[in-house]
Enzyme design. Structure first.
Site, PDB file in Angstrom:
ATOM      1  CG  HIS A 144      -0.367   0.072   2.531  1.00  0.00           C
ATOM      2  ND1 HIS A 144       0.455  -0.905   3.055  1.00  0.00           N
ATOM      3  CD2 HIS A 144      -0.434   1.029   3.491  1.00  0.00           C
ATOM      4  CE1 HIS A 144       0.845  -0.566   4.271  1.00  0.00           C
ATOM      5  NE2 HIS A 144       0.328   0.621   4.556  1.00  0.00           N
TER       6      HIS A 144
ATOM      7  CG  ASP B 237       5.015   3.178   7.403  1.00  0.00           C
ATOM      8  OD1 ASP B 237       4.091   3.517   6.644  1.00  0.00           O
ATOM      9  OD2 ASP B 237       4.847   2.392   8.357  1.00  0.00           O
TER      10      ASP B 237
END
Ligand SMILES: [Fe+2]
Length: 258
Positions: free
Chosen positions: A57, A61
């Site tokens: 996704h 991060d």
């Protein structure tokens, strides 16, 4: 065919880095790219060349290392079609229900909307491995940021149909705080008590608690146990649907002080 070698490590603060290597072809995939410098260091240590990144996704991060790693290795970045405009360097777009070949194996793509709208997971049945990103964690699940509770319920529940021997590789080392929440909603679960003990021991020793297996999660992860009478009694939701119990668990976890 020999098995893929998995090399897992912690980077940033609590992100999991994971390198998947096929000895026969030399193909090496990084599951997400939280930290280019650390991933490069781990590749070097193993003598592996990065050929692919499997993105789950668009969160920073998980994609921050994409550009630097692509520049250095020319690797092919695979990621969710629905979030393609937010995945730096993406070359191959995939959606839930599709499959592609990698290192001679079938990789199945699972749609996991909820944490983000286009979140996907990667399942390699022949390796009994699933890369769940921020959808399913050990003893927990991801926060619902972009999708609905109902979408997240279906995304998380689909993992129940994978073989119990499947290893679950997830995006973060959150197991210890997940265990505290899980115990607060199902304190009498012996399997959970046992696993929480192992988890706290591992963390004390600075060790990783993942991967777990689907079988272990089914026995202890409250988000996969919405039919547990003990959990339902605790929430005072004996007559509710599984999706309603799931949503209540997720809401409570959002404000849980561990
Ligand atoms: Fe995320």
């Amino acid at each position: 065919m020999s098995h893929l070698e998995m090399h897992q490590f912690i980077c940033r603060t609590d992100n999991y880095g994971l390198l998947v290597h096929d000895h026969k072809t030399g193909a090496t995939a990084s599951i997400d790219a939280p930290d280019a410098v650390e991933i490069e260091k781990q590749l070097k240590k193993r003598g592996w060349q990065l050929t692919h990144i499997f993105t789950t996704h668009h969160h920073g991060d998980h994609v921050e290392g994409n550009a630097a790693l692509k520049e250095q290795f020319g690797c092919v970045i695979i990621g969710p079609r629905a979030e393609a405009d937010r995945i730096p360097g993406i070359r191959k777009e995939v959606s839930g229900g599709e499959a592609f070949a990698w290192a001679g194996r079938d990789v199945k793509v699972l749609a996991c909307p909820g944490h983000t709208k286009g979140h996907i997971a990667y399942h390699i049945p022949s390796e009994y491995s699933v890369f769940a990103g921020d959808t399913l964690f050990s003893l927990g699940c991801g926060r619902v940021f972009e999708g609905t509770m109902d979408e997240m319920y279906h995304s998380v529940t689909q993992f129940k149909s994978l073989s119990p021997s499947t290893y679950v590789y997830c995006g973060h080392e959150y197991t210890e705080s997940n265990a505290r929440f899980a115990l607060s909603v199902e304190p009498i679960n012996r399997m959970l008590q046992q696993r929480a003990g192992i988890v706290s021991q591992l963390r004390q020793e600075g060790k990783m608690t993942c991967p777990s297996t689907i079988g272990e999660e089914l026995k202890a992860n409250p988000f996969l146990r919405t039919d547990s009478p003990a959990i339902r009694k605790n929430l005072n939701m004996e007559g509710a649907s599984d999706a309603e119990v799931f949503a209540e668990l997720r809401r409570r976890k959002d404000v849980f002080k561990s």
